[in-house]
Design a protein around this motif. Structure first.
Motif, PDB file in Angstrom:
ATOM      1  N   MET A   1     104.785 123.368  83.146  1.00  0.00           N
ATOM      2  CA  MET A   1     105.164 121.816  82.867  1.00  0.00           C
ATOM      3  C   MET A   1     103.532 121.356  82.349  1.00  0.00           C
ATOM      4  SD  MET A   1     107.712 120.860  85.552  1.00  0.00           S
ATOM      5  CE  MET A   1     107.879 119.301  85.317  1.00  0.00           C
ATOM      6  N   GLU A   2     102.422 122.036  82.654  1.00  0.00           N
ATOM      7  CA  GLU A   2     101.143 121.341  82.608  1.00  0.00           C
ATOM      8  C   GLU A   2     100.421 122.021  81.383  1.00  0.00           C
ATOM      9  OE1 GLU A   2      99.025 120.744  86.247  1.00  0.00           O
ATOM     10  OE2 GLU A   2     100.950 119.980  87.192  1.00  0.00           O
TER      11      GLU A   2
ATOM     12  N   GLU B   1      96.539 129.361  92.118  1.00  0.00           N
ATOM     13  CA  GLU B   1      96.381 127.904  91.921  1.00  0.00           C
ATOM     14  C   GLU B   1      95.736 127.175  92.946  1.00  0.00           C
ATOM     15  OE1 GLU B   1     100.434 126.159  91.778  1.00  0.00           O
ATOM     16  OE2 GLU B   1     100.993 127.486  92.997  1.00  0.00           O
TER      17      GLU B   1
ATOM     18  N   THR C   1      97.509 118.809  92.713  1.00  0.00           N
ATOM     19  CA  THR C   1      97.087 120.069  92.054  1.00  0.00           C
ATOM     20  C   THR C   1      95.800 119.896  91.187  1.00  0.00           C
ATOM     21  OG1 THR C   1      99.685 120.300  91.694  1.00  0.00           O
ATOM     22  CG2 THR C   1      98.142 121.507  90.310  1.00  0.00           C
TER      23      THR C   1
ATOM     24  N   ASN D   1      97.399 123.955  79.400  1.00  0.00           N
ATOM     25  CA  ASN D   1      96.016 124.505  79.895  1.00  0.00           C
ATOM     26  C   ASN D   1      95.385 125.035  78.734  1.00  0.00           C
ATOM     27  OD1 ASN D   1      97.469 126.721  79.142  1.00  0.00           O
ATOM     28  ND2 ASN D   1      97.172 127.969  80.576  1.00  0.00           N
TER      29      ASN D   1
ATOM     30  N   PRO E   1     105.173 129.047  89.910  1.00  0.00           N
ATOM     31  CA  PRO E   1     105.223 127.643  90.118  1.00  0.00           C
ATOM     32  C   PRO E   1     105.991 126.910  88.840  1.00  0.00           C
ATOM     33  CG  PRO E   1     103.085 128.309  90.883  1.00  0.00           C
ATOM     34  CD  PRO E   1     103.820 129.339  90.273  1.00  0.00           C
TER      35      PRO E   1
ATOM     36  N   SER F   1     105.052 124.258  87.741  1.00  0.00           N
ATOM     37  CA  SER F   1     104.008 123.812  87.058  1.00  0.00           C
ATOM     38  C   SER F   1     103.432 124.744  86.304  1.00  0.00           C
ATOM     39  CB  SER F   1     102.807 123.316  87.982  1.00  0.00           C
ATOM     40  OG  SER F   1     102.218 124.427  88.773  1.00  0.00           O
ATOM     41  N   TYR F   2     103.528 125.854  86.196  1.00  0.00           N
ATOM     42  CA  TYR F   2     103.071 126.690  84.933  1.00  0.00           C
ATOM     43  C   TYR F   2     103.857 126.423  83.670  1.00  0.00           C
ATOM     44  CZ  TYR F   2     102.982 131.028  82.076  1.00  0.00           C
ATOM     45  OH  TYR F   2     102.667 131.741  80.985  1.00  0.00           O
TER      46      TYR F   2
ATOM     47  N   THR G   1     101.851 115.107  95.139  1.00  0.00           N
ATOM     48  CA  THR G   1     103.453 115.257  95.520  1.00  0.00           C
ATOM     49  C   THR G   1     103.250 114.964  97.039  1.00  0.00           C
ATOM     50  OG1 THR G   1     103.472 117.170  94.162  1.00  0.00           O
ATOM     51  CG2 THR G   1     104.874 117.174  96.270  1.00  0.00           C
TER      52      THR G   1
ATOM     53  N   PRO H   1      96.446 124.039  88.146  1.00  0.00           N
ATOM     54  CA  PRO H   1      97.727 124.619  88.048  1.00  0.00           C
ATOM     55  C   PRO H   1      97.717 126.161  87.942  1.00  0.00           C
ATOM     56  CG  PRO H   1      97.393 123.356  86.211  1.00  0.00           C
ATOM     57  CD  PRO H   1      95.947 123.343  86.869  1.00  0.00           C
ATOM     58  N   TYR H   2      99.067 126.626  88.475  1.00  0.00           N
ATOM     59  CA  TYR H   2      98.922 128.081  88.191  1.00  0.00           C
ATOM     60  C   TYR H   2      98.893 128.622  86.771  1.00  0.00           C
ATOM     61  CZ  TYR H   2     101.163 132.833  88.479  1.00  0.00           C
ATOM     62  OH  TYR H   2     101.329 133.839  88.285  1.00  0.00           O
TER      63      TYR H   2
END
Length: 183
Positions: free
Chosen positions: A67-68, A107, A96, A70, A62, A64-65, A85, A99-100
């Motif tokens: 962009m976010e 996720e 979310t 962890n 994804p 999001s992996y 979303t 996130p992934y």
């Protein structure tokens, strides 16, 4: 509060190495040049959104992996602080929750589905677990319709077309966990 800078290059390199891929191989599956991938990994270049989308799609992770952040020992997520979303003209809201992460290969989402809303999902190469937190939902798997109520859970291979429908008078809230196959 400012969000921490996400180390996109570090994540790309970790993902590439976890799959034992060379930059040449990643270039072929993402259609992003080897020099650009090297610059991204070394944090010498910030990829455009479209480049990042090509990388995420080619690597089958994804967006999001990348962009976010962890970077934590634990994290508390509160849905009221999240921007969802929106799908189906705003009648389906996807939050979310986790996130992934390529190490864990899953996720998790919290999804609110308004009365009268139907969402059709194309087949994808995941396993899904759906837990009904509030209300009830009709899940259609190819030609079979399954009615799920509060506190029920279903686990299925999502490599078939499927849809979620809420023909009832109250909002349905589900927790959805997507498990990604290990490549």
């Amino acid at each position: 509060m400012e969000l921490p800078k996400v180390p996109i290059g570090e994540r790309l390199k970790t993902l590439r190495k976890s799959r034992n891929l060379t930059l040449d191989e990643v270039s072929k599956i993402t259609s992003v040049s080897k020099p650009m991938l090297g610059q991204i990994e070394r944090e010498q270049s910030s990829p455009t959104f479209n480049t990042l989308l090509k990388i995420a799609t080619g690597m089958k992770v994804p967006l999001s992996y990348f962009m976010e952040s962890n970077d934590f020992n634990y994290k508390i997520a509160d849905i009221k602080d999240m921007k969802p979303t929106l799908e189906e003209n705003g009648h389906m809201r996807i939050f979310t929750m986790i996130p992934y992460d390529p190490i864990q290969n899953f996720e998790m989402f919290c999804i609110e589905i308004d009365p009268g809303c139907e969402h059709k999902s194309q087949a994808h190469q995941n396993e899904e677990c759906v837990f009904i937190m509030e209300g009830k939902i009709e899940l259609r798997l190819v030609e079979e319709t399954i009615i799920l109520e509060k506190n029920q859970i279903i686990r299925f291979q999502a490599n078939i077309n499927h849809s979620y429908s809420n023909p009832y008078n109250e909002k349905c809230v589900i927790q959805s966990i997507l498990f990604y196959p290990i490549l």
